[in-house]
Design an enzyme around this catalytic site. Sequence first.
Site: not given
Ligand code: GAL
Length: 923
Positions: A522, A615
Amino acid sequence: MSIIHYSFQEYIIARLVYSTVYLILLVYSQNFVRAQTAETSSDTRQRISINNNWRFFKYDSTAIADNLIYDVRPTVNDNQDNKPTDTEPTEAENIDANQMVLKPWILPTSNDFIINPAKYFVRPEGNPGSDFPFVQKDFDDSSWEIVNLPHDWAIKGPFYEGPNPEVGGGMGRLPSPGIAWYRKKLDIPASDSGKSIFLDIDGAMSYAMVWLNGNLVGGWPYGYASWRLDLTPYIVPGNENQLAIRLDNPNNSSRWYPGGGIYRNVWLVITSAVHVGHWGTYITTSDVSNSSADINLEITIDNDSPNDAAVKTITKIFELDSDGRLKGDAVTEIKTSETKITAGLRGKVEGSVIINNPKLWGPAPTQFPNRYFAVTSLYQSEEQIDQYETIFGIRSLNFNPKSGVYINGDLIKIKGVNQHHDLGALGAAFNTRAAERQLEILKEMGCNAIRTAHNPPAPEVLELTDRMGFLVMDEAFDVWEREKTPLDFHLIFPEWHEQDLRSMIRRDRNHPSVIIWSYGNEVGEQYTDQEGAELGKLLSDILKEEDPTRPTTSAMNWAKPNMPFPAVMDVISLNYQGEGIRQDSIFEGTNRIRTAPQYNAFHKKFPDKVILSSETASAFSSRGIYLFPVVDDISSYVRDGRGGDSKIHQVSSYELYAVDFGSSADKVFSSIEHHPFMAGEFVWNGFDYIGEPTPYYEARSSYSGIIDLAGFSKDRFYIYQSYWCPELPMVHILPHWNWSERVGEITPVHVFTSGNEAELFLNGKSLGRKKKAQYEYRLRWDDVKYEPGELKVIAYNNGAEWAAAVLKTTDEPAGLEAFADRIEIKADGKDLSFITVNVIDKNKLTVPTANNKIKFEIEGPGEIVATDNGDPTNFTPFPSHERKAFSGLALGIVRSKSGVSGFITVTVTSPGLKEVQVVINSQ
Ligand code: GAL
């Protein structure tokens, strides 16, 4: 989680059996191979652990610290640490140094990882810091604390509680920032004169700078990197040598708890002047089938001697068994012809061999993680001058944009999780058993892959994933040039990204478990159009230069198919975009990221690229806490009255609630199943971690883990298990059934099962049999009126009875039960036994609401290093031997004492409850 509980009699029997097995193992252990993460000693190479007996000193405040700074840092104007994680990263600040900075002396450490010699850093004249007392040999450090490594100076706390803490919830409210020194004396025998002597640091958080005998040798700023220093020019064999290491861990430098200190293993490596280089072997396999495979070997040889050297190598290849022991004689070997390595330079030799009927490495549970062991002997004029060992695996790896990842010809859908580096109550201090336990628990859930969010892991993690058969996305960075927190990696990215990337690949590229290299998460450069894409391409190209056998990626929560950013990576990795981001109407008109589901759009634009979700979810829950009412939707954002409670800072475990940009497990399963080209997902995230406690920054640790910080499964564990292990007959009911204040009130009951149907009974009365529709992953009885008693569920699969579970209303707490995950541990000062304590009623049922005070006491050759209960709001320091239970459970972590074997007795007490004991045998 497999927990073993023994009566005393059973224990004695187990012990007898164990002693016999132990003896047999001892006989065999002579064949046990020494991996690259272990001490090794041959006539020609020694790798010595120097973890023990360091002297440690940390300044009370950075304001009073010495000024031996790596570089000047910008002033922090905005230290608000609870911004949504998907806030757009901002421009990096440029700063001009008008102070003496040591960076010019540190940068040359990394020259081996710079490809263009014209860009090598040249060490300036002078020796900064040489007059500073802490680096002097005769400095009296006897008042400093004695510590053993791996060491995390912050984990003992105390936590910064309350509003406006010095270290916020984002970094876990623990004192990880600060400046500290480590000192150790090294006795180097005179016989080592003429040898090359290196210091290998697997990880130091952060901005490490190292002096030996008053000389500034070098260092490495990135806290997650592993690196080597050549001590040879400064060391005096036959003498005592003084090592001094300064660390400087900034506040506002991380979105999660980084830990602080030399938190991974440290080694002294002693070789001949002509030797196999650092991470000096690179083994790839090609044309892999069950009947044969090509093994290709490249060896880097460093000639640190004043004379040219003509060298030859022979690499013998052995099979390893599942425990890492050699299986018989070498199965094949690779020889290289004599090659001249010029004095003071580095050379490479190459060879290959075809191996017949190779035992392939593949992920569990459908394949077996077979490994091989390569022993490289280096010869100069027929004399052996070095021996170097490499563990590797033989496997084919293919990516098909229509379906996903193929290992040895089989499609393996990624059922993965993201994992941060901390080990819960043990903090960042690396411990192999603690990491192994995490992987065991994940495996039981059906997880087959790990993303190392968002940094290179401890080297041992990859040995474990190799041995246990996990796939790995190995990730380098969370940040490039644009900052997420004011003092994060962007400060050093310009001068260090190449070296940090190349060193990660050279360290990790022999691991068969690693299947994808990730060069970012990100990152802010998603927003900078062509410029960001060019930087992405530069990083991706570096990875491919170092290892062309694996694809590259960078996780995207914002970049869209029509932007240049995704075009430069091999594999498209999406964070949350596949399910869609903030599609609910309450987010209309906000300036946050809002995105309709993107899987099809990416697939259409990049029909030749594999797409995966790096993710998914970011779903929240506090183990054992259920809040009412329960939403009807399959997925919801969290607010008060909607899964959240901003007074108690807990999130409901109905497992329907997620971060504003996330989705429940159910929603993700459905969306991935609707897109069969998807290679799979990495859930955010496996284990709760310290820091980033969204949505309640008043807390200390995350809510997003499937498993809590203590390693106890939340209900969410079972929805993943039900979906990821379809062959395993299982059924799980939620919530608990102790609701004396809710008699007659609607109390929904949800069931996770690998079957496709279930019937629920309340006090013997059927509440109906329900069947999962397509794209449904839970069965829900949303109008159950609570009455105390017994909930029973019988699950069916295709009409046949499949699994059953019973949940009963319990009585008051009456006693305790304690289970050790292992009752036999090694007396090596590192091995651990994790003791789970249940508060039980008079019928031995765990009381799910119990929060009794628990006390751990220990006798024998072990110590209680930490306790926890998985409650993100609990500020009892981790080393405390007393702690409240949370939702009926508490955890005690016992560590053996080095070299002292015997029985360890842990007594667990709680006022008014019957005490319980656990006996552990440490040998
Ligand atoms: C994502 C990020 C992760 C963590 C997660 C928490 O956007 O890549 O590192 O922060 O959100 O919700």
